[in-house]
Design a protein around this motif. Structure first.
Motif, PDB file in Angstrom:
ATOM      1  N   GLU A  53      -6.151   5.294   4.161  1.00 11.11           N
ATOM      2  CA  GLU A  53      -6.276   3.863   3.909  1.00 11.11           C
ATOM      3  C   GLU A  53      -5.715   3.081   5.083  1.00 11.11           C
ATOM      4  OE1 GLU A  53      -6.844   0.960   1.471  1.00 11.11           O
ATOM      5  OE2 GLU A  53      -8.395   2.432   1.923  1.00 11.11           O
TER       6      GLU A  53
ATOM      7  N   TYR B 219       5.767   5.445   5.148  1.00 13.81           N
ATOM      8  CA  TYR B 219       4.730   5.622   6.156  1.00 13.81           C
ATOM      9  C   TYR B 219       5.391   5.929   7.481  1.00 13.81           C
ATOM     10  CZ  TYR B 219       1.544   3.196   2.948  1.00 13.81           C
ATOM     11  OH  TYR B 219       0.790   2.828   1.874  1.00 13.81           O
TER      12      TYR B 219
ATOM     13  N   THR C 214       8.487   3.474   7.757  1.00 14.51           N
ATOM     14  CA  THR C 214       8.557   2.310   6.872  1.00 14.51           C
ATOM     15  C   THR C 214       8.700   2.824   5.454  1.00 14.51           C
ATOM     16  OG1 THR C 214       6.820   1.386   8.249  1.00 14.51           O
ATOM     17  CG2 THR C 214       7.409   0.150   6.274  1.00 14.51           C
TER      18      THR C 214
ATOM     19  N   GLY D 170       3.919  -7.348   2.803  1.00 17.93           N
ATOM     20  CA  GLY D 170       4.576  -6.173   3.368  1.00 17.93           C
ATOM     21  C   GLY D 170       5.670  -5.613   2.486  1.00 17.93           C
ATOM     22  N   SER D 171       5.795  -6.141   1.257  1.00 15.15           N
ATOM     23  CA  SER D 171       6.873  -5.656   0.399  1.00 15.15           C
ATOM     24  C   SER D 171       6.492  -4.384  -0.348  1.00 15.15           C
ATOM     25  CB  SER D 171       7.265  -6.765  -0.589  1.00 15.15           C
ATOM     26  OG  SER D 171       6.132  -7.164  -1.335  1.00 15.15           O
ATOM     27  N   GLY D 172       5.267  -3.944  -0.186  1.00 11.30           N
ATOM     28  CA  GLY D 172       4.883  -2.674  -0.800  1.00 11.30           C
ATOM     29  C   GLY D 172       4.034  -2.819  -2.046  1.00 11.30           C
ATOM     30  N   LYS D 173       3.497  -4.005  -2.311  1.00  5.03           N
ATOM     31  CA  LYS D 173       2.738  -4.237  -3.543  1.00  5.03           C
ATOM     32  C   LYS D 173       1.455  -3.404  -3.557  1.00  5.03           C
ATOM     33  CE  LYS D 173       2.108  -8.635  -2.744  1.00  5.03           C
ATOM     34  NZ  LYS D 173       2.688  -8.930  -1.435  1.00  5.03           N
ATOM     35  N   SER D 174       0.703  -3.504  -2.446  1.00  4.09           N
ATOM     36  CA  SER D 174      -0.564  -2.765  -2.408  1.00  4.09           C
ATOM     37  C   SER D 174      -0.306  -1.273  -2.464  1.00  4.09           C
ATOM     38  CB  SER D 174      -1.332  -3.101  -1.142  1.00  4.09           C
ATOM     39  OG  SER D 174      -1.691  -4.446  -1.153  1.00  4.09           O
ATOM     40  N   THR D 175       0.760  -0.840  -1.799  1.00  4.55           N
ATOM     41  CA  THR D 175       1.095   0.576  -1.819  1.00  4.55           C
ATOM     42  C   THR D 175       1.322   1.042  -3.251  1.00  4.55           C
ATOM     43  OG1 THR D 175       2.121   0.297   0.333  1.00  4.55           O
ATOM     44  CG2 THR D 175       2.679   2.288  -0.883  1.00  4.55           C
TER      45      THR D 175
HETATM   46  N1  ADP Z   1      -1.523   3.117   6.129  1.00  2.00           N
HETATM   47  C1  ADP Z   1      -0.334   2.637   6.511  1.00  2.00           C
HETATM   48  N2  ADP Z   1       0.264   3.197   7.581  1.00  2.00           N
HETATM   49  C2  ADP Z   1       1.478   2.764   7.992  1.00  2.00           C
HETATM   50  N3  ADP Z   1       2.143   1.768   7.410  1.00  2.00           N
HETATM   51  C3  ADP Z   1       1.597   1.148   6.344  1.00  2.00           C
HETATM   52  C4  ADP Z   1       0.311   1.560   5.853  1.00  2.00           C
HETATM   53  N4  ADP Z   1       0.000   0.781   4.801  1.00  2.00           N
HETATM   54  C5  ADP Z   1       1.044  -0.085   4.639  1.00  2.00           C
HETATM   55  N5  ADP Z   1       2.000   0.151   5.565  1.00  2.00           N
HETATM   56  C6  ADP Z   1       3.272  -0.545   5.651  1.00  2.00           C
HETATM   57  O1  ADP Z   1       3.944  -0.443   4.433  1.00  2.00           O
HETATM   58  C7  ADP Z   1       4.511  -1.674   4.063  1.00  2.00           C
HETATM   59  C8  ADP Z   1       3.956  -2.112   2.720  1.00  2.00           C
HETATM   60  O2  ADP Z   1       2.588  -2.436   2.839  1.00  2.00           O
HETATM   61  P1  ADP Z   1       1.728  -2.993   1.660  1.00  2.00           P
HETATM   62  O3  ADP Z   1       1.925  -2.144   0.491  1.00  2.00           O
HETATM   63  O4  ADP Z   1       0.332  -3.141   2.144  1.00  2.00           O
HETATM   64  O5  ADP Z   1       2.352  -4.431   1.408  1.00  2.00           O
HETATM   65  P2  ADP Z   1       1.791  -5.701   0.650  1.00  2.00           P
HETATM   66  O6  ADP Z   1       0.540  -5.313  -0.054  1.00  2.00           O
HETATM   67  O7  ADP Z   1       2.884  -6.084  -0.272  1.00  2.00           O
HETATM   68  O8  ADP Z   1       1.538  -6.727   1.666  1.00  2.00           O
HETATM   69  C9  ADP Z   1       4.185  -2.645   5.177  1.00  2.00           C
HETATM   70  O9  ADP Z   1       5.310  -2.715   6.020  1.00  2.00           O
HETATM   71  C10 ADP Z   1       3.039  -2.029   5.881  1.00  2.00           C
HETATM   72  O10 ADP Z   1       3.098  -2.322   7.261  1.00  2.00           O
END
Ligand code: ADP
Ligand code: MG
Lengths: 698, 257
Positions: A697, B14, B21, B44-49
């Motif tokens: 992703e 990550y 991170t 960047g707080s990790g919501k999507s993750t």
């Molecule tokens: N595939 C990835 N590779 C490296 N770092 C990632 C990746 N996806 C997200 N990150 C990092 O993990 C952190 C959380 O990302 P994300 O979950 O997308 O945050 P949000 O959706 O809250 O904006 C961010 O610092 C982002 O840079």
């Protein structure tokens, strides 16, 4: 760091994209094979006998090489474009992380060069081996055991291959990298699905579809009725109709595909999806697909023609192996016989007999020495009746009229003595020709006698029409005679009369030429084959200073045309096939990558790898299947028309066998397609597998 | 009552070495049936993750995710595909409609993926289309639709197989405020009428004010939780409370989010 990147990238490239790398190899092999043609055994052998024709062919090689370069340029361009397209994102990342454009360009150039060198290192040995193999195989096929194999390797050919290859590779690279490096970083980083094009109302597509089918049907009818060969304009019109029809058909194809997508078919995974995918590519790429289909058609036609030529060209059965002509050596037939006996060569022959040919010497009225009004009138009548009959095609009209003109012209034919001709027939195992005192038979050399004409004449001859020979009435009887009276070309007769010996002696006033014909005894060639036997006998005859004509020249000439024509046509066929397939395959894969997001969405919605793979494979089948199917359909007519134009009427009667050959061609094509499909599917599978893996992703 | 979804000390990082991170740093929470749960946090707080871990698009390093008592990480093959398609529905920020399929075909896509006959779901499709007011664009292609229509088509697609839980990642992120409001009203209406469970990730306070409960995450951990006091508290009041929390979290300024 830079070099490490170059090295790693180009190695990954070769590994990941076998399709791309093998297209490079194909280009190299294609170049080398054409350039090493003069060094092939068959060509070396023929150069000794038919040096004029061979030299003319060899003089064409640079032009042919140029053509191949152009064609291969497209192949490489397409393959490289796909290669670069799929790395767009990577380039965007390089630029984002501060790499200067010029540096990126240098990186790509270095990678490209390294790949080219690797392709040459692998491709040249393959090419040399393949060329040797072709050389051995053709020599074996035509029975040239005697000349001994010589290596067809040539350093100049290898160097020229490398130069040409690097040239087109570099040209393709410049164009492509220019395109890439001019793009914004943003567009490089983003996936760009095809912009949706404005759609026209559906009747427009329906009209295009029907128009396309109509054009194709018209072209097909023109092709099979042989009209295309009637006139250059007619040929142009046929080709235009066929091409326009193909393009229109592909343009309109979105309509049936849309209907297929809408068709309710529950239970099948992703049914709608893959028809929509297909429809989209067909919409945005209908022109390129049509072009691919036409290339496939060209490949099929060339292939069919090449194989048919090698199968049928000069297959005429021959009776005579040698002809000694008395006037050449200023020796009489009797003296030649004696000389042969003295040299102990006579026993090499199973038959040795004289055929007498002379002119009408009893009159000097060349315009009216021979007339056959009843025959011409009967021809006229047959013509009229067939004109009014339902199937009066232009074709038969043309035949009839040319035959009449042809016959009217011969008012002063050669005469042939019956006894010698009968000996010829006996040697060939044919029944003797019987002529009464005031009777004569018509003779035409096989070269001039086309089957329909002969049939037409034979029906007329059955009525025993009367003719005038120097004012005296004679009856024409029997069938038209076509057995060659000499072995090669010392005399060819478009029309002659066979007369009983007394009549012959009277009309020629015993002033005639004698052709002493020989047929080799079976023991003489049972061991080494005819070609070797004739070659070695020729050496002895040369040593004895005897003037002769042997079947070897004839064989050589036929062999040359056969080898040259089939070699070139089959060669072109393979090249066209590869280009078409690469074009279609690359288009599919590029499209798949551009719509990669959709596959990802499908994964989110719960599609598993098996489903995606199946859907992609189905799309590939259709994507290749449509152009191939249309090309195969067109080729049935195209090959038929081509064979009609190329082959003599004697062979033409073999149409059913021809059609079998075409069918075999199509099967062969399908096999190549299958291999290509498998390669494209493997690449697609690997791509989808990559999408499936989590962690990727962005 | 059993929770539908239960997360236990979920961790995900990550990168390697210095570039590491920690996107999720030990997250624990539950979602009850019929709940409309919001998760808020800055970019960047990790919501999507977090959402992607639930959707099995990425695998967490450690911790567990239990959906109806089943370990999600252990799912494989057909069970995994079924889970993605039938147990969860996913709504994306940028819709992710297939632009070469009509609205109807997009909505029906999950059916063809999971071998469900269209007859069964025909009624559901009609219902959803009427409720979400997308009937007139069913036979149009996404390029011919407005953003709001696209997101409602996407919502219908996510709901067509009646998932146990609807996951939404910034569903209003690409919509203007009018369309965002319309969407949120429809979704919270669905939550009330059908008692469907929804888990929404957002940093749009307006959208979040439709939730029953909100978790705030920062640097990969949950640091606050608020619950709407139903039925007494109005949406406006809840919205004001959300802004308050955000103000504390952002060091006095809600605008940085
Ligand atoms: N595939 C990835 N590779 C490296 N770092 C990632 C990746 N996806 C997200 N990150 C990092 O993990 C952190 C959380 O990302 P994300 O979950 O997308 O945050 P949000 O959706 O809250 O904006 C961010 O610092 C982002 O840079
Ligand atoms: Mg996010």
């Amino acid at each position: 760091m830079f070099y490490k990147l170059v090295f790693r990238n180009s190695r990954r490239e070769r590994k990941e994209n076998g399709l791309f790398f093998s297209s490079l190899l194909v280009a190299i092999v294609a170049f080398y094979i054409i350039l090493s043609l003069p060094y092939q055994d068959v060509m070396r052998f023929l150069a000794r006998m038919e040096s004029d024709a061979v030299n003319r062919l060899l003089a064409m090689i640079p032009a042919f090489y140029g053509l191949t370069l152009c064609l291969m340029f497209f192949l490489i361009y397409y393959a490289s474009r796909f290669q670069l397209e799929r790395r767009r994102h990577e380039f965007g990342v390089y630029l984002m992380s501060g790499m200067r454009r010029i540096k990126l360009f240098a990186l790509l150039l270095a990678e490209d060069f390294q790949n080219s060198v690797a392709a040459l290192l692998l491709g040249l040995p393959i090419a040399v081996l393949l060329s040797e193999l072709i050389s051995l195989l053709t020599a074996r096929l035509v029975g040239l055991g005697i000349i001994g194999h010589q290596s067809s390797f040539s350093l100049t050919a290898a160097l020229e291959t490398a130069a040409g290859f690097l040239l087109i590779k570099f040209a393709a690279f410049l164009i492509l990298s220019g395109k890439i490096s001019r793009q914004e970083i943003g567009t490089l980083l983003a996936d760009q699905p095809e912009g949706v094009r404005p759609q026209k109302p559906w009747p427009v597509y329906a009209v295009a579809l029907i128009g396309g089918i109509g054009c194709l049907a018209a072209a097909y009818t023109k092709a099979i009725r042989g009209l295309a060969w009637y006139h250059i304009m007619e040929m142009g019109r046929t080709l235009f109709l066929g091409t326009a029809g193909t393009f229109l058909l592909f343009w309109g194809l979105r309509l049936p595909l849309g209907l297929l997508a809408r068709r309710k078919k529950s239970g099948r995974h992703l049914h709608v999806f893959h028809f929509r995918q297909l429809q989209e590519t067909v919409i945005s790429r209908s022109g390129a697909l049509a072009l691919g289909s036409l290339l496939l058609l060209a490949a099929l036609c060339f292939f069919g023609a090449g194989v048919a030529i090698s199968r049928f060209y000069g297959e005429a059965e021959h009776i005579l192996d040698y002809t000694f002509v008395e006037e050449w050596g200023e020796r009489s037939a009797e003296e030649i016989r004696q000389a042969l006996q003295e040299q102990g060569l006579e026993e090499q022959f199973s038959h040795l007999f004289e055929v007498k040919v002379g002119y009408i010497r009893t009159t000097e009225d060349y315009e009216h020495a021979f007339e056959m009004k009843p025959v011409l009138e009967a021809l006229d009548e047959l013509q009229h009746s067939s004109d009014t009959s339902a199937d009066s095609s232009e074709d038969s009209w043309r035949n009839g009229s040319s035959l009449q003109n042809h016959l009217r012209q011969y008012t002063y034919p050669h005469l042939i003595a019956l006894s010698g001709y009968n000996e010829l027939l006996a040697a060939a195992g044919l029944p003797e020709l019987m002529l009464g005192e005031k009777e004569a038979a018509l003779f035409q050399d096989a070269e001039f006698a086309n089957e329909e004409d002969v049939e037409l004449l034979n029906t007329i001859l059955k009525t025993r029409p009367k003719a005038q020979l120097d004012g005296q009435e004679i009856t024409l009887t029997g069938e038209v005679q076509t057995a060659s009276i000499v072995t090669d070309r010392s005399i060819t007769l478009a029309l002659a009369l066979i007369l009983p010996d007394e009549a012959f002696d009277y009309y020629t006033q015993e002033n005639y030429d004698i052709y002493l014909n020989g047929i080799l005894a079976e023991e003489a060639y049972a061991h080494d084959g005819l070609m070797a036997a004739i070659s070695s006998l020729n050496e002895k005859l040369d040593a004895a200073g005897l003037p002769y004509e042997s079947y070897l020249q004839n064989m050589g000439r036929q062999l040359f045309y056969m080898v040259a024509a089939s070699y070139i046509t089959i060669y072109l066929a393979i090249i066209f096939l590869l280009i078409a397939d690469t074009m279609i395959g690359v288009q599919f894969l590029t499209g798949q990558r551009k719509t990669g997001r959709r596959y990802r969405t499908l994964i989110w919605l719960g599609a598993d790898y098996r489903m995606l793979r199946q859907s992609a494979r189905k799309q590939i089948n259709w994507y290749f299947g449509i152009p191939t199917g249309i090309a195969a359909c067109s080729s049935l007519f195209g090959i038929r028309a081509l064979l009609n134009g190329l082959l003599s009427s004697r062979v033409r009667s073999n149409m059913s066998e021809m059609m079998w050959i075409s069918a075999a061609m199509i099967v062969a094509l399908c096999m190549v397609e299958y291999l290509y499909l498998a390669a494209v599917k493997r690449i697609s599978d690997r791509y989808l597998q990559g999408l499936m893996e989590p962690e990727r992703e962005e | 009552m059993q929770p539908i979804l239960k997360m236990e000390s979920l961790k995900k990082h990550y990168g390697k070495g210095k570039n590491v991170t920690n996107a999720l740093n030990g997250i624990t929470f539950q979602v009850m049936p019929g709940e409309f749960l919001g998760i808020m946090g800055s970019s960047g707080s990790g919501k999507s993750t977090l959402l992607n871990c639930i959707a099995t698009v990425i695998a967490p390093d450690s911790g567990s995710i239990l959906m109806n008592g089943r370990q999600v990480q252990n799912l494989k093959g057909a069970a995994l595909a079924d889970y993605r398609g039938k147990e969860i529905g996913y709504l994306f920020q940028n819709f992710e409609l297939l632009d070469n399929l009509t609205g109807r075909e997009n909505i029906l896509l999950p059916l063809s993926l999971h071998g469900v006959s269209e007859k069964e779901s025909g009624r559901r499709l009609a219902q959803l289309a009427r409720y979400l007011e997308v009937e007139e664009v069913l036979d149009k292609f996404p390029t011919q639709m407005s953003g709001g229509q696209k997101q409602r088509i996407a919502a219908a697609r996510a709901l067509i197989l009646k998932p146990h839980i609807l996951l939404m990642d910034e569903p209003t992120g690409a919509l203007d405020s009018k369309n965002a409001k319309a969407l949120m009203e429809k979704l919270s209406g669905l939550n009330e009428r059908e008692a469907s469970t929804i888990l929404m990730v957002t940093h749009d306070s307006n959208a979040a004010s439709y939730c029953n409960r909100i978790l705030f995450i920062q640097d990969g951990v949950i640091f606050h939780e608020i619950r709407r006091d139903l039925p007494d508290e109005t949406r406006q009041e809840f919205y004001a409370r959300i802004l308050e929390v955000l103000a504390q979290l952002g060091g006095g300024s809600a605008n940085v989010l």
